[in-house]
Write a protein that holds these residues in place. Structure first.
Motif, PDB file in Angstrom:
ATOM      1  N   TYR A 123       9.618   1.688   2.002  1.00  0.00           N
ATOM      2  CA  TYR A 123       8.901   2.667   2.801  1.00  0.00           C
ATOM      3  C   TYR A 123       9.879   3.545   3.554  1.00  0.00           C
ATOM      4  CZ  TYR A 123       4.757  -0.071   1.770  1.00  0.00           C
ATOM      5  OH  TYR A 123       3.742  -0.718   1.111  1.00  0.00           O
ATOM      6  N   TYR A 138       4.904   5.556   7.683  1.00  0.00           N
ATOM      7  CA  TYR A 138       5.807   5.340   6.556  1.00  0.00           C
ATOM      8  C   TYR A 138       5.072   5.527   5.228  1.00  0.00           C
ATOM      9  CZ  TYR A 138       8.911   3.298  10.001  1.00  0.00           C
ATOM     10  OH  TYR A 138       9.726   3.111  11.088  1.00  0.00           O
ATOM     11  N   GLN A 164       5.403   4.990   0.935  1.00  0.00           N
ATOM     12  CA  GLN A 164       6.100   4.271  -0.126  1.00  0.00           C
ATOM     13  C   GLN A 164       6.932   5.263  -0.939  1.00  0.00           C
ATOM     14  OE1 GLN A 164       3.424   1.982  -2.542  1.00  0.00           O
ATOM     15  NE2 GLN A 164       5.064   0.891  -3.562  1.00  0.00           N
ATOM     16  N   THR A 169       0.800   3.906   2.072  1.00  0.00           N
ATOM     17  CA  THR A 169       1.296   4.274   3.388  1.00  0.00           C
ATOM     18  C   THR A 169       1.018   3.153   4.383  1.00  0.00           C
ATOM     19  OG1 THR A 169      -0.769   5.387   3.999  1.00  0.00           O
ATOM     20  CG2 THR A 169       0.958   6.760   3.050  1.00  0.00           C
ATOM     21  N   VAL A 170       1.948   2.950   5.293  1.00  0.00           N
ATOM     22  CA  VAL A 170       1.792   2.005   6.396  1.00  0.00           C
ATOM     23  C   VAL A 170       2.219   2.745   7.654  1.00  0.00           C
ATOM     24  CG1 VAL A 170       1.986  -0.147   5.106  1.00  0.00           C
ATOM     25  CG2 VAL A 170       4.041   0.936   5.920  1.00  0.00           C
ATOM     26  N   GLY A 171       1.264   3.031   8.524  1.00  0.00           N
ATOM     27  CA  GLY A 171       1.573   3.813   9.710  1.00  0.00           C
ATOM     28  C   GLY A 171       2.151   5.151   9.299  1.00  0.00           C
ATOM     29  N   SER A 231      -1.257  -3.698   7.906  1.00  0.00           N
ATOM     30  CA  SER A 231      -1.533  -2.929   6.683  1.00  0.00           C
ATOM     31  C   SER A 231      -1.018  -3.638   5.438  1.00  0.00           C
ATOM     32  CB  SER A 231      -0.887  -1.548   6.771  1.00  0.00           C
ATOM     33  OG  SER A 231      -1.440  -0.793   7.818  1.00  0.00           O
ATOM     34  N   LEU A 232      -0.058  -4.561   5.621  1.00  0.00           N
ATOM     35  CA  LEU A 232       0.547  -5.272   4.493  1.00  0.00           C
ATOM     36  C   LEU A 232      -0.076  -6.636   4.252  1.00  0.00           C
ATOM     37  CD1 LEU A 232       4.267  -4.430   5.360  1.00  0.00           C
ATOM     38  CD2 LEU A 232       2.840  -3.350   3.605  1.00  0.00           C
ATOM     39  N   THR A 270       8.609  -2.358  14.231  1.00  0.00           N
ATOM     40  CA  THR A 270       8.011  -1.861  12.988  1.00  0.00           C
ATOM     41  C   THR A 270       7.205  -2.958  12.308  1.00  0.00           C
ATOM     42  OG1 THR A 270       9.801  -0.262  12.726  1.00  0.00           O
ATOM     43  CG2 THR A 270       8.537  -0.796  10.750  1.00  0.00           C
ATOM     44  N   VAL A 318       0.825  -1.199   0.000  1.00  0.00           N
ATOM     45  CA  VAL A 318       0.000   0.000   0.000  1.00  0.00           C
ATOM     46  C   VAL A 318       0.863   1.254   0.000  1.00  0.00           C
ATOM     47  CG1 VAL A 318      -1.990  -1.118   1.072  1.00  0.00           C
ATOM     48  CG2 VAL A 318      -0.210  -0.136   2.515  1.00  0.00           C
ATOM     49  N   VAL A 374       3.349  -2.500  11.194  1.00  0.00           N
ATOM     50  CA  VAL A 374       2.952  -2.341   9.796  1.00  0.00           C
ATOM     51  C   VAL A 374       2.325  -3.584   9.180  1.00  0.00           C
ATOM     52  CG1 VAL A 374       4.678  -0.527   9.417  1.00  0.00           C
ATOM     53  CG2 VAL A 374       5.209  -2.896   8.760  1.00  0.00           C
ATOM     54  N   ARG A 375       2.559  -4.752   9.769  1.00  0.00           N
ATOM     55  CA  ARG A 375       2.045  -5.990   9.167  1.00  0.00           C
ATOM     56  C   ARG A 375       0.534  -5.960   8.929  1.00  0.00           C
ATOM     57  NH1 ARG A 375       2.234 -12.053  11.671  1.00  0.00           N
ATOM     58  NH2 ARG A 375       1.081 -13.031   9.975  1.00  0.00           N
TER      59      ARG A 375
END
Length: 163
Positions: free
Chosen positions: A59, A24, A26, A20-22, A157-158, A150, A18, A154-155
């Motif tokens: 990211y 972070y 891309q 953005t993750v948190g 979201s991934l 991290t 995606v 972030v997992r």
């Protein structure tokens, strides 16, 4: 790496890269510089057909301006056919003897982190495996402890529950 084991049970997941993750975001520029899409293709082709739908991203949190301290990680993940998280982690730990188990977070499965060399540079690497997916985060700007935290953040979201 080849991970082919009896299929374990659990919910179906999809792995996504995606924007953005948190905190972070891309970074297409860093992805190009690090040639991360080539690495994703290599993971898919070296898995003897076990890995599919492999995605990748880089990211970044913060700026890369001089004097700043950006946090950057590369992500590669995808589906993993016939996955057994315990066996996959054991295989990873055999490949990386200094690896140690860390929390896999709210999505379960197994996770581990280690120090590695990437392009001659020290880097932290954390991986997860569950019943049908895998993911790897690699960072030369974070310690393994920071990268493990991290990964936990972030997992979700991934890796998404499949619909």
């Amino acid at each position: 790496m080849k991970y082919v084991f009896p299929r374990s049970t659990g919910p179906a997941h999809d792995v996504v890269a995606v924007q953005t993750v948190g905190a972070y975001t891309q970074s297409a520029t860093l992805e190009k510089e690090m040639n991360v899409s080539s690495l994703a293709r290599e993971v898919g082709s070296s898995s003897s057909g076990s890995a599919s739908g492999v995605v990748s991203a880089v990211y970044q949190q913060g700026t890369v301006a001089p004097g700043s301290n950006p946090q950057i990680f590369m992500f590669v993940g995808g589906k993993l056919a016939s996955a057994d998280p315990s066996a996959s982690i054991a295989n990873f730990e055999q490949s990386y003897p200094n690896a140690h188990a860390v929390s896999a977070g709210s999505l379960g499965g197994q996770a581990a982190c280690t120090e590695s060399k990437v392009n001659g540079e020290e880097a932290a690497m954390c991986v997860w495996f569950d019943n049908d997916t895998f993911g790897a985060l690699v960072s030369s700007t974070m310690t393994t402890g920071k990268l493990a935290t991290t990964l936990d953040q972030v997992r979700p979201s991934l890796e998404l529950y499949a619909k």
